[in-house]
Write a protein that holds these residues in place. Structure first.
Motif, PDB file in Angstrom:
ATOM      1  N   VAL A 421       1.029  -1.047  -0.134  1.00 31.86           N
ATOM      2  CA  VAL A 421       0.195  -0.081   0.014  1.00 31.86           C
ATOM      3  C   VAL A 421       0.818   1.449   0.298  1.00 31.86           C
ATOM      4  O   VAL A 421       0.729   2.003  -0.647  1.00 31.86           O
ATOM      5  N   LYS A 422       1.659   1.650   1.377  1.00 30.68           N
ATOM      6  CA  LYS A 422       3.053   2.085   0.987  1.00 30.68           C
ATOM      7  C   LYS A 422       3.856   2.482  -1.126  1.00 30.68           C
ATOM      8  O   LYS A 422       3.683   3.518  -0.814  1.00 30.68           O
ATOM      9  N   LEU A 423       4.410   2.107  -0.900  1.00 33.26           N
ATOM     10  CA  LEU A 423       4.337   2.011  -2.496  1.00 33.26           C
ATOM     11  C   LEU A 423       3.994   2.202  -3.259  1.00 33.26           C
ATOM     12  O   LEU A 423       4.159   3.154  -4.351  1.00 33.26           O
ATOM     13  N   LYS A 426       3.230   6.220  -2.841  1.00 31.58           N
ATOM     14  CA  LYS A 426       4.158   7.052  -3.677  1.00 31.58           C
ATOM     15  C   LYS A 426       3.979   7.271  -5.245  1.00 31.58           C
ATOM     16  O   LYS A 426       5.101   7.453  -5.096  1.00 31.58           O
ATOM     17  N   GLY A 427       3.721   5.749  -5.399  1.00 29.52           N
ATOM     18  CA  GLY A 427       3.679   5.574  -7.090  1.00 29.52           C
ATOM     19  C   GLY A 427       5.051   5.376  -8.125  1.00 29.52           C
ATOM     20  O   GLY A 427       4.512   5.053  -8.398  1.00 29.52           O
ATOM     21  N   TYR A 428       5.548   4.112  -7.144  1.00 28.39           N
ATOM     22  CA  TYR A 428       6.051   3.482  -7.186  1.00 28.39           C
ATOM     23  C   TYR A 428       6.318   2.145  -8.087  1.00 28.39           C
ATOM     24  O   TYR A 428       6.257   0.970  -8.942  1.00 28.39           O
ATOM     25  N   PHE A 434       0.047  -3.262  -9.166  1.00 31.23           N
ATOM     26  CA  PHE A 434      -0.810  -3.940  -7.283  1.00 31.23           C
ATOM     27  C   PHE A 434      -1.244  -4.449  -7.622  1.00 31.23           C
ATOM     28  O   PHE A 434      -1.727  -5.725  -5.540  1.00 31.23           O
ATOM     29  N   ASN A 435      -3.293  -4.738  -7.534  1.00 30.45           N
ATOM     30  CA  ASN A 435      -4.081  -5.013  -7.715  1.00 30.45           C
ATOM     31  C   ASN A 435      -3.061  -6.666  -7.565  1.00 30.45           C
ATOM     32  O   ASN A 435      -3.560  -7.562  -7.048  1.00 30.45           O
TER      33      ASN A 435
END
Length: 519
Positions: A421-423, A426-428, A434-435
């Motif tokens: 979630v943090k990555l 931050k747009g990484y 992500f999904n």
């Protein structure tokens, strides 16, 4: 210099590509005429919609009528749709909206995840949401949560509306009982059915039992309200229904916050309307039948509102047929001038061609129980003691160790999800990646929790068996040989009886062992 020539894709190969098998799911939550028209419109729309796409093959239409969307277990067509997906008959599903598919967030996400695992995706037309291409489960979770909130809100509004109609006497009975029809919004007597109702009350007052009356109605060919079969339960329901004297009691049942229906035993207000409609039975006859039924109940030790048919006799609900799995019913048999109690397979009584198991005399079952208990008392050191030692000796350390390992894995999984979630924030990470990663972690966590729950249940089950064996061993250590059947002792230690034949039964004890006895 190198020369590069493009070779166009083969049109023949494209033509051979298999079409996507697409099915549609529709649902209306009530069986009113307006709602059924809406359902028919949905069916026509989706059939034409699917067939209009040249890359799609129509795989069927699944629809539930007059069923609430709050629980998936109550929707047979939805369950059939899932089953067909599991059997690889469907590739893609089209439905009107999330609220048509499920109004319960947990059910919605569970079904979507299950279908995605099967490689089947859903298109929600109203929300323009495709589970194959959506960026995250978050949007589906939010939308299905809103659908569930909408369902709760609608339910609360409906409850308020119904309460108001209860109070002012304008509530319309949702389904008139046998003997009545709806004509222009009013309950009117169905003369043909009313004659059957009068016959039922007359037969009871003449001394006949409900089972006998049901059998005679079947022989006469009298149809039931919904075309089913007459049973003693149906007859008892008619005999206790106040609507046959022209009165109505409103709010006999109610629905809780989890959409489960309960019998109203004083939790909610009830409303009694006298002379609501035309009566079929006189109040005198109705009251006389009630007194007669209550008197019979007292004679047989039945308390109204209790689990009478399960706890009435020690063997009630506990004798199981090994051939068909049905429970045995208590019957009084006659042999000349002698009468005796027998227990008969319920399926054999109603459908003798489907189950050949014959009746068992109650005295034989009681004698077999006494024999079995005396064997345990005499041979406790050779039967129960080794069993108890074996159960206690089974090492649970491996299971406990695995549970601790799973707890650590679940914690690690949660940390990985938090990092993901943090990555993403931050747009990484790309939304699609992500999904994918988030779904994999969720499936992994669900698997760990399922393993943990299974191991916990297994350990608790073993502990329960140890306690039951220990309790039985303590009893047999102190007990003397039995001379007669003891109903309380039977209920204390026996889970159920399995009938293998007229000459052999098995006592399944609560400690987990089954002991066979010949009769």
């Amino acid at each position: 210099m190198k020369k590069i020539t493009r070779i166009d894709k083969s049109s023949e190969g494209t033509a051979l590509k298999e079409k996507l098998r697409v099915a549609a799911y529709c649902r209306v939550s009530t069986d009113s005429e307006e709602q059924l028209v809406s359902l028919e419109t949905q069916k026509l729309h989706y059939e034409a919609y699917i067939k209009a796409n040249p890359n799609w093959e129509f795989a069927g239409l699944y629809y539930d009528e007059g069923i609430s969307g709050t629980k998936k277990e109550k929707r047979s067509e939805l369950l059939r749709l899932i089953s067909d997906c599991e059997h690889k008959k469907i590739d893609f599903i089209v439905t009107k909206s999330i609220s048509r598919f499920a109004r319960n967030t947990t059910d919605c996400l569970e079904l979507v995840r299950k279908l995605v695992d099967l490689g089947v995706y859903i298109y929600f037309e109203k929300e323009n949401l495709n589970t194959k291409s959506m960026e995250s489960e978050l949007m589906l979770s939010i939308l299905s949560g809103l659908a569930e909130s909408e369902s709760v809100s609608i339910a609360e509004n409906n409850k308020w509306s119904v309460q108001r109609r209860f109070q002012n006497g304008t509530y319309k009975i949702s389904y008139p009982p046998y003997g009545y029809d709806y004509v222009d919004g009013e309950m009117v007597v169905n003369k043909e059915q009313a004659e059957v109702v009068k016959l039922i009350f007359s037969e009871v007052l003449s001394g006949k039992g409900t089972q006998k009356i049901a059998e005679e109605l079947i022989q006469r060919g009298s149809p039931t309200k919904r075309g089913g079969k007459w049973t003693s339960t149906t007859i008892r329901g008619i005999l206790s229904n106040e609507k046959y004297v022209g009165d109505v009691i409103l709010q006999k049942t109610y629905t809780d916050s989890h959409f489960n229906r309960h019998t109203n035993r004083g939790e909610k207000d009830q409303y009694y309307i006298k002379n609501h409609h035309e009566a079929i039975i006189s109040r005198e006859d109705f009251d006389a039948v009630e007194l007669l039924i209550n008197q019979r109940g007292k004679e047989k030790g039945i308390e109204k509102g209790s689990d009478k048919y399960q706890n009435r006799y020690p063997f009630s609900g506990k004798i199981i047929c090994s051939e068909c799995g049905s429970t045995f019913k208590r019957r009084v048999h006659s042999c000349g001038n002698n009468k005796y109690i027998a227990w008969c397979c319920s399926k054999h009584l109603s459908q003798p061609a489907e189950c050949t198991m014959l009746f068992t005399r109650e005295k034989d079952v009681e004698f077999a129980f006494v024999t079995m208990m005396n064997k345990l008392i005499f041979g406790r050191k050779f039967i129960l003691k080794p069993l108890l030692d074996g159960l206690r000796g089974m090492s649970k350390s491996d299971s406990l160790l695995r549970i601790k390992e799973l707890e650590k894995l679940i914690e690690k999984n949660a940390e990985q999800k938090e990092m993901l979630v943090k990555l993403m924030a931050k747009g990484y990470l790309e939304p699609a990646l992500f999904n994918k990663e988030n779904n994999e972690l969720q499936m992994e966590a669900d698997n760990y929790r399922q393993q943990q729950e299974t191991l916990t249940h297994a350990i608790n089950g073993e502990l329960s068996k140890v306690q039951e064996v220990s309790r039985l061993l303590k009893f047999t250590n102190k007990a003397e040989m039995l001379n007669a059947f003891d109903g309380e002792l039977f209920s204390e230690y026996v889970e159920k009886i399995v009938v293998f034949s007229r000459t052999e039964i098995g006592f399944q004890l609560k400690c987990g062992i089954t002991l066979r006895e010949r009769m």
